[in-house]
Design a protein around this motif. Sequence first.
Motif, PDB file in Angstrom:
ATOM      1  N   GLU A   1       0.813  -1.217   0.000  1.00 54.17           N
ATOM      2  CA  GLU A   1       0.000   0.000   0.000  1.00 54.17           C
ATOM      3  C   GLU A   1       0.849   1.271   0.000  1.00 54.17           C
ATOM      4  N   ASP A   2       2.122   1.149   0.396  1.00 53.19           N
ATOM      5  CA  ASP A   2       2.997   2.326   0.457  1.00 53.19           C
ATOM      6  C   ASP A   2       3.708   2.634  -0.856  1.00 53.19           C
ATOM      7  N   ARG A   3       3.762   1.679  -1.770  1.00 52.82           N
ATOM      8  CA  ARG A   3       4.537   1.862  -3.006  1.00 52.82           C
ATOM      9  C   ARG A   3       4.101   3.059  -3.846  1.00 52.82           C
ATOM     10  N   PRO A   4       2.800   3.207  -4.158  1.00 54.03           N
ATOM     11  CA  PRO A   4       2.414   4.361  -4.977  1.00 54.03           C
ATOM     12  C   PRO A   4       2.740   5.698  -4.308  1.00 54.03           C
ATOM     13  N   ARG A   5       2.481   5.787  -3.001  1.00 48.49           N
ATOM     14  CA  ARG A   5       2.782   7.040  -2.288  1.00 48.49           C
ATOM     15  C   ARG A   5       4.277   7.302  -2.249  1.00 48.49           C
ATOM     16  N   PHE A   6       5.060   6.248  -2.058  1.00 49.16           N
ATOM     17  CA  PHE A   6       6.512   6.420  -2.013  1.00 49.16           C
ATOM     18  C   PHE A   6       7.023   6.865  -3.382  1.00 49.16           C
ATOM     19  N   ARG A   7       6.491   6.288  -4.438  1.00 48.92           N
ATOM     20  CA  ARG A   7       6.908   6.683  -5.794  1.00 48.92           C
ATOM     21  C   ARG A   7       6.615   8.168  -6.020  1.00 48.92           C
ATOM     22  N   GLU A   8       5.443   8.618  -5.583  1.00 51.88           N
ATOM     23  CA  GLU A   8       5.095  10.042  -5.700  1.00 51.88           C
ATOM     24  C   GLU A   8       6.056  10.904  -4.885  1.00 51.88           C
ATOM     25  N   TYR A   9       6.410  10.429  -3.700  1.00 52.82           N
ATOM     26  CA  TYR A   9       7.371  11.144  -2.858  1.00 52.82           C
ATOM     27  C   TYR A   9       8.711  11.298  -3.588  1.00 52.82           C
ATOM     28  N   VAL A  10       9.183  10.235  -4.186  1.00 46.51           N
ATOM     29  CA  VAL A  10      10.472  10.267  -4.891  1.00 46.51           C
ATOM     30  C   VAL A  10      10.417  11.258  -6.053  1.00 46.51           C
ATOM     31  N   VAL A  11       9.310  11.260  -6.780  1.00 47.76           N
ATOM     32  CA  VAL A  11       9.162  12.206  -7.897  1.00 47.76           C
ATOM     33  C   VAL A  11       9.195  13.644  -7.377  1.00 47.76           C
ATOM     34  N   ARG A  12       8.490  13.910  -6.273  1.00 43.48           N
ATOM     35  CA  ARG A  12       8.480  15.262  -5.689  1.00 43.48           C
ATOM     36  C   ARG A  12       9.868  15.699  -5.227  1.00 43.48           C
ATOM     37  N   GLU A  13      10.638  14.758  -4.664  1.00 47.01           N
ATOM     38  CA  GLU A  13      11.981  15.076  -4.166  1.00 47.01           C
ATOM     39  C   GLU A  13      12.966  15.382  -5.293  1.00 47.01           C
ATOM     40  N   HIS A  14      12.719  14.840  -6.458  1.00 42.07           N
ATOM     41  CA  HIS A  14      13.511  15.091  -7.667  1.00 42.07           C
ATOM     42  C   HIS A  14      15.025  14.909  -7.420  1.00 42.07           C
ATOM     43  N   ARG A  15      15.381  13.749  -6.881  1.00 42.28           N
ATOM     44  CA  ARG A  15      16.788  13.421  -6.648  1.00 42.28           C
ATOM     45  C   ARG A  15      17.451  13.046  -7.977  1.00 42.28           C
ATOM     46  N   PRO A  16      18.755  13.286  -8.089  1.00 48.06           N
ATOM     47  CA  PRO A  16      19.438  12.911  -9.330  1.00 48.06           C
ATOM     48  C   PRO A  16      19.497  11.386  -9.490  1.00 48.06           C
ATOM     49  N   SER A  17      19.468  10.934 -10.727  1.00 47.14           N
ATOM     50  CA  SER A  17      19.515   9.516 -11.022  1.00 47.14           C
ATOM     51  C   SER A  17      20.951   9.094 -11.318  1.00 47.14           C
ATOM     52  N   TYR A  18      21.361   7.979 -10.734  1.00 47.36           N
ATOM     53  CA  TYR A  18      22.675   7.409 -11.018  1.00 47.36           C
ATOM     54  C   TYR A  18      22.558   6.582 -12.284  1.00 47.36           C
ATOM     55  N   ARG A  19      23.483   6.768 -13.208  1.00 46.63           N
ATOM     56  CA  ARG A  19      23.467   6.011 -14.469  1.00 46.63           C
ATOM     57  C   ARG A  19      24.265   4.728 -14.281  1.00 46.63           C
ATOM     58  N   TYR A  20      23.580   3.593 -14.397  1.00 45.81           N
ATOM     59  CA  TYR A  20      24.192   2.283 -14.227  1.00 45.81           C
ATOM     60  C   TYR A  20      24.170   1.577 -15.571  1.00 45.81           C
ATOM     61  N   SER A  21      25.304   1.019 -16.001  1.00 48.57           N
ATOM     62  CA  SER A  21      25.407   0.468 -17.350  1.00 48.57           C
ATOM     63  C   SER A  21      24.764  -0.906 -17.522  1.00 48.57           C
ATOM     64  N   ASP A  22      24.600  -1.671 -16.449  1.00 52.85           N
ATOM     65  CA  ASP A  22      23.987  -3.002 -16.545  1.00 52.85           C
ATOM     66  C   ASP A  22      22.508  -2.937 -16.180  1.00 52.85           C
ATOM     67  N   ASP A  23      21.860  -4.115 -16.210  1.00 50.40           N
ATOM     68  CA  ASP A  23      20.453  -4.201 -15.823  1.00 50.40           C
ATOM     69  C   ASP A  23      20.295  -3.853 -14.348  1.00 50.40           C
ATOM     70  N   VAL A  24      19.222  -3.141 -14.047  1.00 49.64           N
ATOM     71  CA  VAL A  24      18.886  -2.827 -12.669  1.00 49.64           C
ATOM     72  C   VAL A  24      17.913  -3.904 -12.209  1.00 49.64           C
ATOM     73  N   ARG A  25      18.346  -4.717 -11.230  1.00 50.96           N
ATOM     74  CA  ARG A  25      17.494  -5.777 -10.710  1.00 50.96           C
ATOM     75  C   ARG A  25      17.832  -6.052  -9.254  1.00 50.96           C
ATOM     76  N   ILE A  26      16.937  -6.735  -8.586  1.00 48.68           N
ATOM     77  CA  ILE A  26      17.162  -7.085  -7.185  1.00 48.68           C
ATOM     78  C   ILE A  26      18.420  -7.939  -7.095  1.00 48.68           C
ATOM     79  N   GLY A  27      19.262  -7.593  -6.135  1.00 52.56           N
ATOM     80  CA  GLY A  27      20.515  -8.318  -5.950  1.00 52.56           C
ATOM     81  C   GLY A  27      21.719  -7.617  -6.543  1.00 52.56           C
ATOM     82  N   THR A  28      21.481  -6.640  -7.424  1.00 48.60           N
ATOM     83  CA  THR A  28      22.588  -5.891  -8.010  1.00 48.60           C
ATOM     84  C   THR A  28      23.315  -5.126  -6.912  1.00 48.60           C
ATOM     85  N   VAL A  29      24.636  -5.202  -6.922  1.00 49.26           N
ATOM     86  CA  VAL A  29      25.446  -4.442  -5.975  1.00 49.26           C
ATOM     87  C   VAL A  29      25.928  -3.192  -6.701  1.00 49.26           C
ATOM     88  N   LEU A  30      25.575  -2.051  -6.170  1.00 49.76           N
ATOM     89  CA  LEU A  30      25.941  -0.779  -6.776  1.00 49.76           C
ATOM     90  C   LEU A  30      27.392  -0.427  -6.433  1.00 49.76           C
TER      91      LEU A  30
END
Length: 138
Positions: free
Chosen positions: A65-94
């Motif tokens: 139930e928190d996912r949509p609200r959290f996504r809206e929060y992230v959009v409002r915060e407008h943080r910069p996006s890190y560019r990652y060259s590989d696939d973004v998936r669970i388990g990826t180590v940044l």
Amino acid sequence: MNRKLLTFGTLLVAALPYAAQAQGTIRGAEEGAAAGGRAAGPLGAIVGGTVGAATGTVGGILGFEDRPRFREYVVREHRPSYRYSDDVRIGTVLPERGVRFYSVPSEYHVRPGYRYTIVNERPVIVEPRSRRIVEIIE
């Protein structure tokens, strides 16, 4: 019919050890039912809800139930996006450098210690010590 019941029973029994550790039985049931319903209709929703409740939200940090609200929060915060060259998936180590982590406000009920960041324009929840992506917010 018996084979399907046996398969379901085996799956349920295999999932029960996780139930003892699950903190989000209701959240797991909701997510399982939604996924099962999408995959196989009403019967899939029943099976998915049961298995989801048994396993809780293993791997799921942010509540259903928190996912949509959290996504809206992230959009409002407008943080910069890190560019990652590989696939973004669970388990990826940044990488150790270049990625900035942000606190998740308490209103989103994320367990202490997790942070979020934006990778390739997608919000992700990260375990900051390992820098491992534990959840992608779609």
